[in-house]
Design an enzyme around this catalytic site. Structure first.
Site, PDB file in Angstrom:
ATOM      1  N   ARG A 215     -13.291  -4.249  15.107  1.00 46.91           N
ATOM      2  CA  ARG A 215     -12.243  -3.745  14.210  1.00 46.91           C
ATOM      3  C   ARG A 215     -12.686  -3.816  12.753  1.00 46.91           C
ATOM      4  O   ARG A 215     -12.489  -2.872  11.996  1.00 46.91           O
ATOM      5  CB  ARG A 215     -10.930  -4.511  14.404  1.00 46.91           C
ATOM      6  CG  ARG A 215     -10.253  -4.204  15.728  1.00 46.91           C
ATOM      7  CD  ARG A 215      -8.986  -5.010  15.915  1.00 46.91           C
ATOM      8  NE  ARG A 215      -9.285  -6.436  15.856  1.00 46.91           N
ATOM      9  CZ  ARG A 215      -8.481  -7.351  15.331  1.00 46.91           C
ATOM     10  NH1 ARG A 215      -7.315  -7.017  14.832  1.00 46.91           N
ATOM     11  NH2 ARG A 215      -8.846  -8.613  15.318  1.00 46.91           N
TER      12      ARG A 215
ATOM     13  N   ASN B  56      -6.505  -4.520  18.512  1.00 46.23           N
ATOM     14  CA  ASN B  56      -6.851  -4.917  19.873  1.00 46.23           C
ATOM     15  C   ASN B  56      -5.673  -4.654  20.787  1.00 46.23           C
ATOM     16  O   ASN B  56      -4.510  -4.748  20.365  1.00 46.23           O
ATOM     17  CB  ASN B  56      -7.184  -6.411  19.931  1.00 46.23           C
ATOM     18  CG  ASN B  56      -8.520  -6.738  19.307  1.00 46.23           C
ATOM     19  OD1 ASN B  56      -9.387  -5.886  19.156  1.00 46.23           O
ATOM     20  ND2 ASN B  56      -8.695  -7.992  18.937  1.00 46.23           N
TER      21      ASN B  56
END
Length: 128
Positions: A53, A71
């Site tokens: 990320r 996530n």
């Protein structure tokens, strides 16, 4: 005549007549397509716990893409990216083939793709 056509979003085009030495100016983007595109994505593989990320945010900022990623409970990373078509294609390629250094991308599902009149986000961010 305008001294720098490109500076004003114009390009010089030769007319289709015999007087090819005379040029006229037309707007560059005269199509009716939207200025921006958006795509939602889900990345499968080893993409959690490997700075995926954070790397996605860095790449989006480098490309000038806005949106978000997070996530999921099933071990994937999902998100939405928005930007100019070329920037978005570069982001999609990065998501499919590069990712973070420690990630192992198995596949990417690009779900919803849509045209936008204006961007819906001002930055690319990680969500929890």
């Amino acid at each position: 005549m305008i001294c720098c056509p490109a500076r004003f979003g114009l390009q010089a085009v030769a007319p289709r007549r015999a007087e090819a030495h005379h040029r006229r100016l037309i707007p560059r983007n005269t199509t009716t397509m939207s200025a921006y595109k958006a795509v939602s994505f889900e990345v499968f593989g080893k993409v959690q716990g490997v700075f995926f990320r954070a790397s996605t945010v860095e790449e989006a900022n480098r490309l000038g893409v806005v949106g978000w990623c997070r996530n999921t409970r099933n071990g994937t990373v999902e998100g939405e990216a928005q930007g100019v078509a070329d920037q978005l294609e570069s982001m999609k390629d990065w998501l499919q083939h590069t990712g973070s250094p420690a990630s192992k991308i198995e596949r990417v599902a690009f779900k919803t793709q849509r045209d936008l009149e204006k961007l819906e986000y001002t930055a690319f961010e990680q969500r929890r």
